[in-house]
Design an enzyme around this catalytic site. Structure first.
Site, short mmCIF file in Angstrom:
data_model
loop_
_atom_site.label_atom_id
_atom_site.label_comp_id
_atom_site.label_asym_id
_atom_site.label_seq_id
_atom_site.Cartn_x
_atom_site.Cartn_y
_atom_site.Cartn_z
N HIS A 13 0.81 -1.22 0.00
CA HIS A 13 0.00 0.00 0.00
C HIS A 13 0.84 1.27 0.00
O HIS A 13 0.37 2.33 0.41
CB HIS A 13 -0.94 0.00 1.22
CG HIS A 13 -1.98 -1.06 1.16
ND1 HIS A 13 -2.49 -1.67 2.29
CD2 HIS A 13 -2.61 -1.65 0.11
CE1 HIS A 13 -3.39 -2.58 1.93
NE2 HIS A 13 -3.47 -2.57 0.61
N ASP A 103 -0.72 2.07 7.81
CA ASP A 103 -1.38 1.20 6.86
C ASP A 103 -1.91 -0.01 7.62
O ASP A 103 -1.33 -0.46 8.62
CB ASP A 103 -0.36 0.80 5.79
CG ASP A 103 -0.77 -0.38 4.92
OD1 ASP A 103 -1.98 -0.61 4.76
OD2 ASP A 103 0.13 -1.04 4.40
#
Length: 448
Positions: A13, A103
């Site tokens: 991510h 994240d």
């Protein structure tokens, strides 16, 4: 001492995290932002001056073998905790860290931030839908005796349509697995966090937003503040010239169906041939980003596709090997439809470009995204797969024709055009996502 924000991203991510950092910097250019990750991304090179990138070193593999890539996404940050702590302590010598934004896969860093007394937030790239499912997951675990993977029923999460148990991410299926434990621990830490940022916006997730803010996902508990700050779309190196873009320039407006399935979206040889049959029989123009089937990386297009397919469709079709500049393609005026694996970044790109979708989910949370796309947003048509996930030529042809030719397809295209305007408004002056960012920054400073 100046205040700073640290974003910690897994390799999976990093790109959407860079997009978030750029969004923050655009509106708060004097606030220093540090992105920490173990990965390398071309998106990092285009960040504003106030954003710096700190890459953590690679570590030796753990003695206990990691079973799959999802487990690795969770385990890699855990193994890096000592190095992360040293990095945060070094940053703290020069500035005050007002927020550590994690994240989802970097949940293990909560141990470090708690020890250092740093306010911790989460950034959920899957939007408010992912937030609702995560926040509600501990309650689901307490109220359901069977493993989700053994169930065959519809489940209700607040603010969403009913989701069949088989459409949830596989990491939620079996209690005995390591990824299940990571998922549950992450959900519990999110409940205790200072707040949650999500890659979504009011125009597509307002019902979810209200359900979360009204505490429906954490019955009897405290729900952290939610900040919808999307759509955040990674801006990789711009592609000024590509064969497929030149081909699109020669096509009539809103006539092309684009097929692309992400970096892990692989199909069998049989499925690729079936897809080709559907595209040829549909009669519509198409741009197809095709990757070789697993285990056969050197096959030519002639070996993969039906005999004579490329010649018969050369006047209305274009096949791209491996990779296409998806953001630029979706933004092209010739593109009217998008056959997508339903990854969040792809969905956000399609919505921001006003392109209607055909939902063909493959893995992770994509089946769940499909339900939301089709039933809540009404921005896509569903593809119905047979046993094993195989999609027949008849089914794909039918959906392409429906999207391009029917009243239903025209209504979906109209709705997505409205969502495009809503997405632009959310990121504009006094837009809902900009106001959400202001609230997040204010919360950081007030909390400290």
């Amino acid at each position: 001492m100046e205040k700073t924000i640290v974003l910690y991203a897994s390799a999976e991510h990093l790109n959407p995290t860079v997009a978030l950092a750029t969004f923050i910097s655009t509106h708060y250019p004097t606030v220093p932002i540090t992105i920490i990750s173990t990965a390398v991304s071309s998106a990092v090179a285009s960040t504003p001056p106030s954003v710096t990138y700190r890459r953590l070193p690679d570590l030796s593999p753990p003695q206990t073998p990691i079973k799959n890539h999802v487990e690795a996404f969770f385990e890699t940050p855990r193994l890096h905790n000592p190095i992360l702590r040293a990095a945060l302590e070094e940053i703290s010598q020069k500035s005050q860290i007002v927020a550590l934004v994690l994240d989802f896969f970097c949940n293990a860093a909560c141990q470090v931030s708690a020890a250092l007394g740093i306010p911790t937030y989460f950034y959920i790239t899957t939007g408010a839908l992912g937030v609702a499912v995560l926040l509600n997951f501990p309650t689901l675990v307490e109220t359901v005796d069977a493993d989700i993977g053994d169930m065959n029923e519809y489940l209700q999460f607040p603010g969403t349509p009913s989701i069949h148990s088989s459409d949830l991410p596989e990491i939620m299926f079996f209690r005995g697995s390591n990824v299940y434990s990571h998922f549950l621990e992450t959900a519990n830490n999110m409940r205790k966090s200072c707040g949650i940022l999500a890659n979504g916006f009011d125009g597509i997730e307002i019902r979810l937003k209200h359900a979360i803010e009204n505490g429906l996902c954490v019955p009897g508990g405290v729900t952290p503040p939610l900040y919808l700050v999307g759509p955040q779309i990674p801006k990789l190196n711009p592609v000024g010239d590509h064969d497929c873009l030149r081909w699109l320039d020669s096509q009539p407006r809103k006539t092309v169906v684009f097929l692309c399935f992400g970096r892990r979206g692989l199909h069998s040889s049989e499925q690729l041939r079936e897809t080709a049959v559907a595209l040829e029989r549909s009669g519509h123009r198409f741009l197809w980003s095709l990757r070789n089937p697993p285990g056969n990386p050197t096959l030519s297009l002639e070996e993969i596709l039906p005999e004579g397919f490329l010649e018969r469709t050369k006047d209305r079709g274009f096949v791209v090997r491996t990779w296409a500049p998806q953001r630029e393609v979706l933004g092209h005026q010739a593109v009217a439809g998008f056959v997508t694996h339903c990854g969040r970044s792809s969905v956000m790109e399609a919505v921001a470009s006003g392109v209607a979708m055909i939902a063909w989910p493959l893995y992770a949370e994509q089946r769940m995204n499909k339900v939301f796309l089709v039933e809540e947003m009404k921005a896509a048509l569903p593809l119905h797969a047979a046993e094993g996930g195989f999609v027949t030529a008849d089914e794909l042809e039918r959906r392409v024709r429906e999207l391009m030719d029917s009243n239903t397809g025209r209504e979906i295209r109209r709705r997505v055009a409205e969502m495009k305007a809503s997405a632009a408004a959310a990121l504009g002056e006094n837009g809902t996502s900009v106001l959400a960012l202001h609230n997040f920054i204010n919360d950081c400073c007030t909390r400290v």
